[in-house]
Structure formats: structure tokens, C-alpha cells
Design a protein around this motif. Structure first.
Motif, PDB file in Angstrom:
ATOM      1  N   ASP A  34      -3.720  -1.592   2.380  1.00 12.59           N
ATOM      2  CA  ASP A  34      -5.100  -1.961   2.628  1.00 12.59           C
ATOM      3  C   ASP A  34      -5.207  -3.475   2.767  1.00 12.59           C
ATOM      4  OD1 ASP A  34      -8.114  -1.132   2.421  1.00 12.59           O
ATOM      5  OD2 ASP A  34      -7.879  -2.891   1.144  1.00 12.59           O
ATOM      6  N   ALA A  35      -5.895  -3.907   3.831  1.00 13.77           N
ATOM      7  CA  ALA A  35      -6.029  -5.339   4.084  1.00 13.77           C
ATOM      8  C   ALA A  35      -7.492  -5.711   4.317  1.00 13.77           C
ATOM      9  CB  ALA A  35      -5.170  -5.739   5.279  1.00 13.77           C
ATOM     10  N   THR A  80     -14.476  -8.604   5.735  1.00  7.20           N
ATOM     11  CA  THR A  80     -13.681  -9.485   4.875  1.00  7.20           C
ATOM     12  C   THR A  80     -12.271  -8.910   4.888  1.00  7.20           C
ATOM     13  OG1 THR A  80     -15.566 -10.034   3.467  1.00  7.20           O
ATOM     14  CG2 THR A  80     -13.370 -10.446   2.570  1.00  7.20           C
ATOM     15  N   VAL A  81     -11.340  -9.642   5.504  1.00  4.32           N
ATOM     16  CA  VAL A  81      -9.987  -9.132   5.703  1.00  4.32           C
ATOM     17  C   VAL A  81      -8.972 -10.154   5.220  1.00  4.32           C
ATOM     18  CG1 VAL A  81     -10.671  -7.676   7.657  1.00  4.32           C
ATOM     19  CG2 VAL A  81      -9.901 -10.017   8.074  1.00  4.32           C
ATOM     20  N   HIS A  82      -7.771  -9.674   4.992  1.00  5.03           N
ATOM     21  CA  HIS A  82      -6.703 -10.553   4.505  1.00  5.03           C
ATOM     22  C   HIS A  82      -5.370  -9.972   4.930  1.00  5.03           C
ATOM     23  CE1 HIS A  82      -5.732  -7.626   1.306  1.00  5.03           C
ATOM     24  NE2 HIS A  82      -7.046  -7.437   1.262  1.00  5.03           N
ATOM     25  N   THR A 138      -4.747  -8.890  15.070  1.00  2.46           N
ATOM     26  CA  THR A 138      -4.505  -8.755  13.630  1.00  2.46           C
ATOM     27  C   THR A 138      -4.796  -7.354  13.112  1.00  2.46           C
ATOM     28  OG1 THR A 138      -6.734  -9.629  13.184  1.00  2.46           O
ATOM     29  CG2 THR A 138      -4.907 -11.204  13.174  1.00  2.46           C
ATOM     30  N   GLY A 139      -5.012  -6.395  14.001  1.00  3.21           N
ATOM     31  CA  GLY A 139      -5.082  -5.000  13.583  1.00  3.21           C
ATOM     32  C   GLY A 139      -6.411  -4.542  13.035  1.00  3.21           C
ATOM     33  N   HIS A 140      -7.514  -5.265  13.320  1.00  2.00           N
ATOM     34  CA  HIS A 140      -8.813  -4.806  12.846  1.00  2.00           C
ATOM     35  C   HIS A 140      -9.289  -3.634  13.698  1.00  2.00           C
ATOM     36  CE1 HIS A 140     -12.139  -5.183  10.176  1.00  2.00           C
ATOM     37  NE2 HIS A 140     -13.021  -5.358  11.151  1.00  2.00           N
ATOM     38  N   ASP A 141     -10.258  -2.899  13.188  1.00  2.00           N
ATOM     39  CA  ASP A 141     -10.810  -1.731  13.861  1.00  2.00           C
ATOM     40  C   ASP A 141     -11.250  -2.106  15.282  1.00  2.00           C
ATOM     41  OD1 ASP A 141     -12.739   0.226  14.783  1.00  2.00           O
ATOM     42  OD2 ASP A 141     -12.815   0.991  12.736  1.00  2.00           O
TER      43      ASP A 141
END
Length: 306
Positions: A70-71, A94-96, A288-291
Motif C-alpha cells: 500500500d502506497a 496522499t501518496v508515498h 508513479t502508478g496512481h489510479d
């Protein structure tokens, strides 16, 4: 300014500052969603007045790291087919994780971040809004603000810009004056600097024209004073509704023709071209692999090309 200045709090992690920024972006999202739904409720005349007022559909978004962990994630809020809004999205996230080589290279090209290749950890939080309107006389509009952190530096970015297909000089003047007041309250040089940056950033090279009538754009904002830079970013967010709502209210009952609609759809094609080809946020989100549905929320529901 680059993102390397300023003291790092909490051993370099800035945990409290990150939490405050993320909470603010969510609070701003809630304010805007409520205001847009109220605008839908108040639209009691016109061709779509017989519809139920538009409401946002919400779903959580998640980002997965390269190892599947989970990121982070966020909340995607989209309204479609309303009385005033044809499509509007208001997303927070909010991602990391760890930036890939391409993202590190792109970041290094704009900022002095020694050590980023060796330690590419990042954290980012922000709000992103794009509204496409039913009435061609109401301009499309975009706003986003964000905070970005790495172990090597932090910075804020964002802005807002107006995208009319049929321009009214008084609308453009009002939008810019509202943003200028927000900027001037923090630094007398911000508006001219960030207005010029918006003109440059939202220019479409292959069309040789801007995608709209501008606004403000800023990135890499780190004066060394986190509180001041956060306060300015909040001011930009607070200025959005006063900048845009009076324009929407003024134009929402203006009659339009089939030719006006055609003009709107062709202009939306221009908007889509920019967001898919040049927009940094789109590129960063996809890389960066976000939805992807959240990343591509900005695209119009219908567009045309001549």
C-alpha cells in the motif's frame, strides 16, 4: 526557488507538517464539493432545470508500490450530467513510495536535489479540480495545490486557470483580480511572477496558442519558511470559489446556439491535447502508478477536433 531550502522538522520526516497539509487539502475539497452542489440546487431555470440537481459520486483510490504494498491513495469525487456542470472532478490524494528512474530524472532536471538517485523516497498530497460546464458561455476551470516531500527537500505548487471557449473580458478580469489579491496578501511580486509562469506553462506548442486565458501557476515553492509557503498555498485554494463562482452564476442562464456548442467541443479537444501531451501532473500520476481514472479525471466528457 528549488525545493532544497528550509529546515527539516521531526528528524527530516516533517510528519506534523505533512498531516496538516493533507488535512487542509481534504477540507478544501469538502468546501468546493458543497459549493458546487449548492450551485446545482439553485439552478431552477434553463434547459436542464427539470433534472435532479447533480451530485458527486465518490470512491476511494489506491496507489500500490512496485512491490505491491500500500502506497497511499485518496478520494475521487466526480459529478456528471448536472444542471450546471456537465462533468466536474474534485480529487484529493496522499501518496508515498519510491520514484522510478524516469521520475527522478525529470525531477533532477528542474531541481537541485543531490542524493535523489540514491534515496528516491517521496511523499505527496494535494487537491486537483477540473470543471467542464453545460453552458458554453461558462468557462471550464482548473485548480490544484499540492505539497511534495523527499528526504532531500520539500516544496509547494499549484495554481488555477480559466479556460473559456467564448471569452468575456469582465470574467477574465474578475478571475485574475481575485487571484492577484490572494497573491498580494503574501508577496507583492507573486502575482506577476506566477501569472507569467501560467502563461508559459499552459501554452500548447504544437498549436501555437494558450489553452485558455491564464491564471497563476507556481512550483518548487520553498522560501525556507514552511508556514509562510503553506499559508500562501491555502490562500490560493481559498481564492478559487470567489474567483469562479460569480462567473458561473453570471453566465449560467445565457442562451446558447448549436454553433456555441460546437465551439465548446472543439475547445475541449484543445484542452484534452494539452493534458495528455504536456501536463506534468498527468505524467507524474501515470508514471508513479496512481489510479488512472483519477489521473485522467481532467478529460472532458465529450470533445471534437476540426
Amino acid at each position: 526557488m528549488n525545493g532544497t531550502g528550509g529546515a527539516m522538522a521531526d528528524g527530516g520526516t516533517m510528519a506534523e507538517e505533512k498531516a496538516r497539509a493533507a488535512a487542509w487539502f481534504r477540507e478544501l475539497r469538502d468546501r468546493i464539493v458543497a459549493a458546487f452542489e449548492a450551485l446545482e440546487d439553485s439552478q431552477t431555470t434553463g434547459p436542464f432545470a427539470d433534472r435532479a440537481p447533480g451530485r458527486f459520486e465518490m470512491r476511494e483510490t489506491r496507489r500500490r508500490g512496485e512491490d505491491g504494498s500500500d502506497a497511499g491513495g485518496g478520494l475521487m469525487s466526480v459529478m456528471r450530467g448536472g444542471r450546471v456542470f456537465e462533468k466536474v472532478g474534485v480529487n484529493v490524494s496522499t501518496v508515498h513510495g519510491r520514484l522510478g528512474p524516469r521520475a527522478v530524472q525529470a525531477m533532477a532536471a528542474r531541481r537541485d536535489l543531490p542524493g535523489m538517485s540514491e534515496d528516491p523516497r517521496f511523499w505527496a498530497s494535494g487537491i486537483s479540480l477540473v470543471a467542464h460546464m453545460q453552458n458554453p458561455h461558462i468557462p471550464a476551470v482548473h485548480m490544484n495545490t499540492r505539497m511534495f516531500w523527499t528526504p532531500h527537500g520539500w516544496w509547494f505548487g499549484g495554481g488555477a486557470d480559466l479556460n473559456p471557449c467564448i471569452e468575456y473580458a469582465e470574467d477574465t478580469a474578475h478571475f485574475h483580480a481575485t487571484l492577484k489579491a490572494a497573491c498580494d496578501a503574501h508577496d507583492g511580486g507573486y502575482y506577476e511572477r506566477f501569472r507569467a509562469w501560467a502563461d508559459e506553462y499552459f501554452f500548447i506548442p504544437h498549436r501555437g496558442r494558450a489553452r485558455g486565458v491564464g491564471g497563476i501557476f507556481y512550483d518548487d515553492l520553498n522560501t525556507g519558511d514552511w508556514e509562510a509557503d503553506f499559508a500562501f498555498t491555502q490562500a490560493v485554494g481559498r481564492a478559487f470559489l470567489p474567483a469562479f463562482l460569480p462567473i458561473a452564476e453570471r453566465r449560467r442562464n445565457t442562451p446558447w446556439t448549436d454553433a456555441d456548442r460546437e465551439t465548446q467541443l472543439v475547445h475541449r479537444g484543445l484542452y484534452a491535447e494539452y493534458n495528455l501531451v504536456y501536463d506534468r501532473g498527468t505524467k507524474f500520476g501515470l508514471e508513479t502508478g496512481h489510479d488512472p481514472e483519477a489521473v485522467l479525471m481532467s478529460l472532458p466528457p465529450v470533445a471534437k477536433w476540426p
